[in-house]
Structure formats: structure tokens, C-alpha cells
Design a protein around this motif. Structure first.
Motif, PDB file in Angstrom:
ATOM      1  N   LYS A  43      -9.742  -1.251  -3.262  1.00  0.00           N
ATOM      2  CA  LYS A  43     -11.202  -1.350  -3.136  1.00  0.00           C
ATOM      3  C   LYS A  43     -11.933  -0.326  -3.984  1.00  0.00           C
ATOM      4  O   LYS A  43     -13.005  -0.595  -4.507  1.00  0.00           O
ATOM      5  N   ARG A  44     -11.352   0.861  -4.120  1.00  0.00           N
ATOM      6  CA  ARG A  44     -12.025   1.951  -4.842  1.00  0.00           C
ATOM      7  C   ARG A  44     -11.550   2.116  -6.286  1.00  0.00           C
ATOM      8  O   ARG A  44     -11.968   3.049  -6.965  1.00  0.00           O
ATOM      9  N   GLY A  45     -10.651   1.241  -6.718  1.00  0.00           N
ATOM     10  CA  GLY A  45     -10.159   1.326  -8.092  1.00  0.00           C
ATOM     11  C   GLY A  45      -9.325   2.565  -8.364  1.00  0.00           C
ATOM     12  O   GLY A  45      -9.326   3.091  -9.480  1.00  0.00           O
ATOM     13  N   ILE A  46      -8.595   3.020  -7.364  1.00  0.00           N
ATOM     14  CA  ILE A  46      -7.753   4.207  -7.507  1.00  0.00           C
ATOM     15  C   ILE A  46      -6.359   3.783  -7.960  1.00  0.00           C
ATOM     16  O   ILE A  46      -5.751   2.893  -7.360  1.00  0.00           O
ATOM     17  N   ASP A  47      -5.859   4.411  -9.009  1.00  0.00           N
ATOM     18  CA  ASP A  47      -4.513   4.140  -9.507  1.00  0.00           C
ATOM     19  C   ASP A  47      -3.513   4.902  -8.641  1.00  0.00           C
ATOM     20  O   ASP A  47      -3.416   6.129  -8.737  1.00  0.00           O
ATOM     21  N   ASN A  48      -2.797   4.195  -7.793  1.00  0.00           N
ATOM     22  CA  ASN A  48      -1.872   4.834  -6.859  1.00  0.00           C
ATOM     23  C   ASN A  48      -0.411   4.609  -7.247  1.00  0.00           C
ATOM     24  O   ASN A  48       0.460   4.554  -6.398  1.00  0.00           O
ATOM     25  N   ARG A  49      -0.152   4.486  -8.541  1.00  0.00           N
ATOM     26  CA  ARG A  49       1.244   4.327  -8.971  1.00  0.00           C
ATOM     27  C   ARG A  49       2.035   5.588  -8.674  1.00  0.00           C
ATOM     28  O   ARG A  49       1.534   6.704  -8.818  1.00  0.00           O
ATOM     29  N   LEU A  50       3.287   5.386  -8.283  1.00  0.00           N
ATOM     30  CA  LEU A  50       4.170   6.507  -7.966  1.00  0.00           C
ATOM     31  C   LEU A  50       4.672   7.164  -9.251  1.00  0.00           C
ATOM     32  O   LEU A  50       5.292   6.507 -10.081  1.00  0.00           O
ATOM     33  N   PRO A  51       4.413   8.457  -9.421  1.00  0.00           N
ATOM     34  CA  PRO A  51       4.960   9.153 -10.587  1.00  0.00           C
ATOM     35  C   PRO A  51       6.498   9.143 -10.536  1.00  0.00           C
ATOM     36  O   PRO A  51       7.085   9.282  -9.452  1.00  0.00           O
ATOM     37  N   LYS A  52       7.127   8.974 -11.677  1.00  0.00           N
ATOM     38  CA  LYS A  52       8.591   8.876 -11.740  1.00  0.00           C
ATOM     39  C   LYS A  52       9.289  10.080 -11.104  1.00  0.00           C
ATOM     40  O   LYS A  52      10.336   9.930 -10.487  1.00  0.00           O
ATOM     41  N   ASP A  53       8.689  11.257 -11.231  1.00  0.00           N
ATOM     42  CA  ASP A  53       9.345  12.440 -10.681  1.00  0.00           C
ATOM     43  C   ASP A  53       9.333  12.472  -9.150  1.00  0.00           C
ATOM     44  O   ASP A  53      10.062  13.259  -8.548  1.00  0.00           O
ATOM     45  N   LEU A  54       8.526  11.611  -8.520  1.00  0.00           N
ATOM     46  CA  LEU A  54       8.493  11.562  -7.059  1.00  0.00           C
ATOM     47  C   LEU A  54       9.361  10.445  -6.484  1.00  0.00           C
ATOM     48  O   LEU A  54       9.578  10.394  -5.274  1.00  0.00           O
ATOM     49  N   LEU A  55       9.878   9.580  -7.342  1.00  0.00           N
ATOM     50  CA  LEU A  55      10.735   8.489  -6.874  1.00  0.00           C
ATOM     51  C   LEU A  55      11.926   8.990  -6.054  1.00  0.00           C
ATOM     52  O   LEU A  55      12.234   8.413  -5.012  1.00  0.00           O
ATOM     53  N   TRP A  89      16.914  -0.944  14.361  1.00  0.00           N
ATOM     54  CA  TRP A  89      15.816  -1.716  14.951  1.00  0.00           C
ATOM     55  C   TRP A  89      16.134  -3.211  14.918  1.00  0.00           C
ATOM     56  O   TRP A  89      15.800  -3.941  15.840  1.00  0.00           O
ATOM     57  N   GLY A  90      16.728  -3.658  13.815  1.00  0.00           N
ATOM     58  CA  GLY A  90      17.140  -5.052  13.706  1.00  0.00           C
ATOM     59  C   GLY A  90      16.058  -6.036  13.304  1.00  0.00           C
ATOM     60  O   GLY A  90      16.300  -7.242  13.240  1.00  0.00           O
ATOM     61  N   LYS A  91      14.862  -5.525  13.031  1.00  0.00           N
ATOM     62  CA  LYS A  91      13.730  -6.364  12.624  1.00  0.00           C
ATOM     63  C   LYS A  91      12.930  -5.613  11.566  1.00  0.00           C
ATOM     64  O   LYS A  91      13.056  -4.400  11.453  1.00  0.00           O
ATOM     65  N   PRO A  92      12.076  -6.322  10.826  1.00  0.00           N
ATOM     66  CA  PRO A  92      11.268  -5.645   9.802  1.00  0.00           C
ATOM     67  C   PRO A  92      10.372  -4.536  10.375  1.00  0.00           C
ATOM     68  O   PRO A  92       9.902  -4.609  11.510  1.00  0.00           O
ATOM     69  N   ILE A  93      10.176  -3.533   9.556  1.00  0.00           N
ATOM     70  CA  ILE A  93       9.280  -2.412   9.838  1.00  0.00           C
ATOM     71  C   ILE A  93       8.282  -2.376   8.691  1.00  0.00           C
ATOM     72  O   ILE A  93       8.667  -2.440   7.528  1.00  0.00           O
ATOM     73  N   ILE A  94       7.006  -2.274   9.014  1.00  0.00           N
ATOM     74  CA  ILE A  94       5.945  -2.291   8.003  1.00  0.00           C
ATOM     75  C   ILE A  94       5.549  -0.867   7.621  1.00  0.00           C
ATOM     76  O   ILE A  94       5.268  -0.043   8.494  1.00  0.00           O
ATOM     77  N   VAL A  95       5.527  -0.599   6.321  1.00  0.00           N
ATOM     78  CA  VAL A  95       5.009   0.670   5.812  1.00  0.00           C
ATOM     79  C   VAL A  95       3.511   0.472   5.618  1.00  0.00           C
ATOM     80  O   VAL A  95       3.089  -0.262   4.730  1.00  0.00           O
ATOM     81  N   SER A  96       2.710   1.082   6.487  1.00  0.00           N
ATOM     82  CA  SER A  96       1.260   0.920   6.378  1.00  0.00           C
ATOM     83  C   SER A  96       0.648   1.928   5.403  1.00  0.00           C
ATOM     84  O   SER A  96      -0.436   1.705   4.872  1.00  0.00           O
ATOM     85  N   SER A  97       1.351   3.024   5.171  1.00  0.00           N
ATOM     86  CA  SER A  97       0.920   4.014   4.181  1.00  0.00           C
ATOM     87  C   SER A  97       2.144   4.802   3.747  1.00  0.00           C
ATOM     88  O   SER A  97       2.873   5.328   4.583  1.00  0.00           O
ATOM     89  N   GLY A  98       2.356   4.861   2.448  1.00  0.00           N
ATOM     90  CA  GLY A  98       3.475   5.619   1.909  1.00  0.00           C
ATOM     91  C   GLY A  98       2.952   6.689   0.975  1.00  0.00           C
ATOM     92  O   GLY A  98       2.225   7.593   1.392  1.00  0.00           O
ATOM     93  N   TYR A  99       3.267   6.550  -0.309  1.00  0.00           N
ATOM     94  CA  TYR A  99       2.776   7.510  -1.292  1.00  0.00           C
ATOM     95  C   TYR A  99       1.257   7.399  -1.413  1.00  0.00           C
ATOM     96  O   TYR A  99       0.695   6.308  -1.403  1.00  0.00           O
ATOM     97  N   ARG A 100       0.618   8.567  -1.535  1.00  0.00           N
ATOM     98  CA  ARG A 100      -0.821   8.630  -1.804  1.00  0.00           C
ATOM     99  C   ARG A 100      -1.048   9.621  -2.939  1.00  0.00           C
ATOM    100  O   ARG A 100      -0.690  10.794  -2.812  1.00  0.00           O
ATOM    101  N   CYS A 101      -1.652   9.146  -4.015  1.00  0.00           N
ATOM    102  CA  CYS A 101      -2.051  10.083  -5.062  1.00  0.00           C
ATOM    103  C   CYS A 101      -3.158  10.975  -4.472  1.00  0.00           C
ATOM    104  O   CYS A 101      -3.755  10.638  -3.442  1.00  0.00           O
ATOM    105  N   PRO A 102      -3.440  12.111  -5.070  1.00  0.00           N
ATOM    106  CA  PRO A 102      -4.463  13.007  -4.521  1.00  0.00           C
ATOM    107  C   PRO A 102      -5.819  12.327  -4.291  1.00  0.00           C
ATOM    108  O   PRO A 102      -6.475  12.572  -3.271  1.00  0.00           O
ATOM    109  N   ALA A 103      -6.245  11.451  -5.211  1.00  0.00           N
ATOM    110  CA  ALA A 103      -7.543  10.778  -5.040  1.00  0.00           C
ATOM    111  C   ALA A 103      -7.532   9.856  -3.826  1.00  0.00           C
ATOM    112  O   ALA A 103      -8.500   9.789  -3.070  1.00  0.00           O
ATOM    113  N   LEU A 104      -6.429   9.142  -3.617  1.00  0.00           N
ATOM    114  CA  LEU A 104      -6.331   8.256  -2.455  1.00  0.00           C
ATOM    115  C   LEU A 104      -6.250   9.071  -1.172  1.00  0.00           C
ATOM    116  O   LEU A 104      -6.894   8.742  -0.169  1.00  0.00           O
TER     117      LEU A 104
END
Length: 137
Positions: free
Chosen positions: A17-29, A47-62
Motif C-alpha cells: 500500500k505504501r510502495g515500500i520495497d521490502n525485499r530481503l537483502p541477500k546477507d540476511l537470508l 503441528w501437522g497443518k499449515p502455519i501462516i507467516v503474517s509478518s517476517g522480514y521488515r525493512c527499516p521503512a516497513l
């Protein structure tokens, strides 16, 4: 990374929505991979069932846009917020992480009530200095 993909860790409606580039930098992989390999994949297996990641990596702006902590592990790819759809099931997930003895740094019961958290925050430090801190109601 058996059950999770990097794309799940960078997806963000707020960034879109805010046009923030949240790509994961290679050094953080390696941090994301360590979190998945040591905590999330074993958790998903148990658990045996899917688990949803609602928030993972966040760039500083995000992270700033979502009002995250200035020292958030999300910005280093070391943390994820996860859910399985309901507070009651999230509570079971929170407890399972502990009963499995997974090597987390922090485990946080996020918001919610006594029925369960709205989501579960879990982090992992690949340097091995995981504090096993638990924050709950």
C-alpha cells in the motif's frame, strides 16, 4: 526450508500500500533460513497443518510504518509472527513451541486475551545465543 518460502517472509500489505520495497537483502537470508530450519519447520512438522507467516522480514521503512520496535528482530530476518487462524489454536501453537523445546530467542503472546493470542511472535538467533525468553499473559 521444507515448509516455508522466502516469499512468505517479505509479503506485506502495508509495504504494498505504501510502495515500500521490502525485499530481503541477500546477507540476511541465512537468518531467515536458520529461523525456518531450527524453529518453524520443526514446529510445522509437529503441528501437522499449515502455519501462516503474517509478518517476517521488515525493512527499516516497513518496520517504522507498522510502528515496530526500533530494535526489532524482524529487521534482521530473525523473527516471524505466525498464526493458525484462531486465538484458541494460536494458544496451542504457543504452548507447542515450548513443549517441543525449540531453540527460540523470544516467544511472545501477541495481544489477544486468555483464550489465546492474536498471533505468536517467535525469533531465533543463529549465533546460538538464544535466551528462551517467554512473554505471555
Amino acid at each position: 526450508m521444507k515448509y516455508f518460502a522466502v516469499s512468505e517472509f517479505v509479503r506485506s500489505e502495508t509495504a504494498d500500500k505504501r510502495g515500500i520495497d521490502n525485499r530481503l537483502p541477500k546477507d540476511l537470508l541465512p537468518n531467515v533460513q536458520a529461523l525456518v530450519d531450527n524453529v518453524l519447520d520443526p514446529l510445522r512438522e509437529a503441528w501437522g497443518k499449515p502455519i501462516i507467516v503474517s509478518s517476517g522480514y521488515r525493512c527499516p521503512a516497513l518496520n517504522k510504518a507498522v510502528k515496530g520496535s526500533a530494535t526489532s528482530d524482524h529487521m534482521r530476518g530473525c523473527a516471524s509472527d505466525i498464526t493458525v487462524g484462531s486465538r484458541k489454536e494460536n494458544k496451542r501453537l504457543f504452548n507447542l513451541i515450548q513443549s517441543l523445546g525449540l531453540p527460540f530467542d523470544q516467544l511472545i503472546w501477541e495481544k489477544g486475551n486468555l483464550t489465546g493470542p492474536d498471533w505468536v511472535h517467535v525469533s531465533f538467533r543463529r549465533d546460538g545465543e538464544n535466551r528462551k525468553q517467554i512473554f505471555a499473559l
